[in-house]
Write a protein that holds these residues in place. Structure first.
Motif, PDB file in Angstrom:
ATOM      1  N   UNK A   1       0.790  -1.225   0.000  1.00 29.37           N
ATOM      2  CA  UNK A   1       0.000   0.000   0.000  1.00 29.37           C
ATOM      3  C   UNK A   1       0.823   1.275   0.000  1.00 29.37           C
ATOM      4  N   UNK A   2       2.128   1.171   0.243  1.00 33.34           N
ATOM      5  CA  UNK A   2       2.949   2.379   0.262  1.00 33.34           C
ATOM      6  C   UNK A   2       3.106   2.938  -1.153  1.00 33.34           C
ATOM      7  N   UNK A   3       3.189   4.264  -1.236  1.00 32.02           N
ATOM      8  CA  UNK A   3       3.315   4.947  -2.524  1.00 32.02           C
ATOM      9  C   UNK A   3       4.729   5.488  -2.701  1.00 32.02           C
ATOM     10  N   UNK A   4       5.234   5.379  -3.927  1.00 32.40           N
ATOM     11  CA  UNK A   4       6.603   5.767  -4.255  1.00 32.40           C
ATOM     12  C   UNK A   4       6.623   6.512  -5.574  1.00 32.40           C
ATOM     13  N   UNK A   5       7.462   7.552  -5.641  1.00 27.21           N
ATOM     14  CA  UNK A   5       7.639   8.326  -6.872  1.00 27.21           C
ATOM     15  C   UNK A   5       8.988   7.980  -7.477  1.00 27.21           C
ATOM     16  N   UNK A   6       8.993   7.708  -8.774  1.00 23.33           N
ATOM     17  CA  UNK A   6      10.239   7.394  -9.467  1.00 23.33           C
ATOM     18  C   UNK A   6      11.110   8.642  -9.485  1.00 23.33           C
TER      19      UNK A   6
ATOM     20  N   UNK B   1      11.339   7.543  -4.346  1.00 21.61           N
ATOM     21  CA  UNK B   1      11.168   8.413  -3.180  1.00 21.61           C
ATOM     22  C   UNK B   1       9.832   8.080  -2.531  1.00 21.61           C
ATOM     23  N   UNK B   2       9.841   7.880  -1.214  1.00 22.94           N
ATOM     24  CA  UNK B   2       8.611   7.592  -0.484  1.00 22.94           C
ATOM     25  C   UNK B   2       7.697   8.808  -0.481  1.00 22.94           C
ATOM     26  N   UNK B   3       6.387   8.566  -0.536  1.00 19.14           N
ATOM     27  CA  UNK B   3       5.427   9.662  -0.516  1.00 19.14           C
ATOM     28  C   UNK B   3       5.388  10.323   0.854  1.00 19.14           C
ATOM     29  N   UNK B   4       5.433   9.531   1.920  1.00 20.04           N
ATOM     30  CA  UNK B   4       5.173  10.068   3.255  1.00 20.04           C
ATOM     31  C   UNK B   4       6.423  10.349   4.090  1.00 20.04           C
ATOM     32  N   UNK B   5       7.609  10.007   3.572  1.00 19.78           N
ATOM     33  CA  UNK B   5       8.849  10.263   4.313  1.00 19.78           C
ATOM     34  C   UNK B   5       9.902  10.783   3.338  1.00 19.78           C
ATOM     35  N   UNK B   6      11.063  11.096   3.844  1.00 20.89           N
ATOM     36  CA  UNK B   6      12.152  11.558   2.982  1.00 20.89           C
ATOM     37  C   UNK B   6      13.037  10.398   2.534  1.00 20.89           C
TER      38      UNK B   6
END
Length: 74
Positions: free
Chosen positions: A37-42, A53-58
């Motif tokens: 369920x975690x979201x990640x940006x390329x 890059x994680x959506x909710x953390x650095x």
């Protein structure tokens, strides 16, 4: 359908559909758990891996192409 490195471009969003371990960027001997369920940006595609890059953390992780079946486009 399994994602391929050629399908991924900076800015694409991916969602984890099966938990797995990945390496934090710059720390190839460490590992971190990627949750369902975690979201990640390329961030970038580098050789045989993609940086996410994680959506909710650095947090930034490197994912080898063999683990792309754990992720889907979001």
């Amino acid at each position: 359908m399994k994602l391929a490195l050629s399908d991924l471009h900076p800015g694409n969003w991916l969602k984890c559909v099966q938990a797995f371990s990945a390496h934090p960027a710059g720390a190839p001997t460490e590992s971190t758990r990627v949750s369902v369920g975690s979201l990640w940006r390329v961030s970038a595609v580098e050789g045989e891996s993609v940086l996410l890059d994680a959506q909710s953390t650095s947090q930034t992780i490197g994912v080898h192409r063999d683990r792309l079946d754990h992720l889907v486009r979001h």
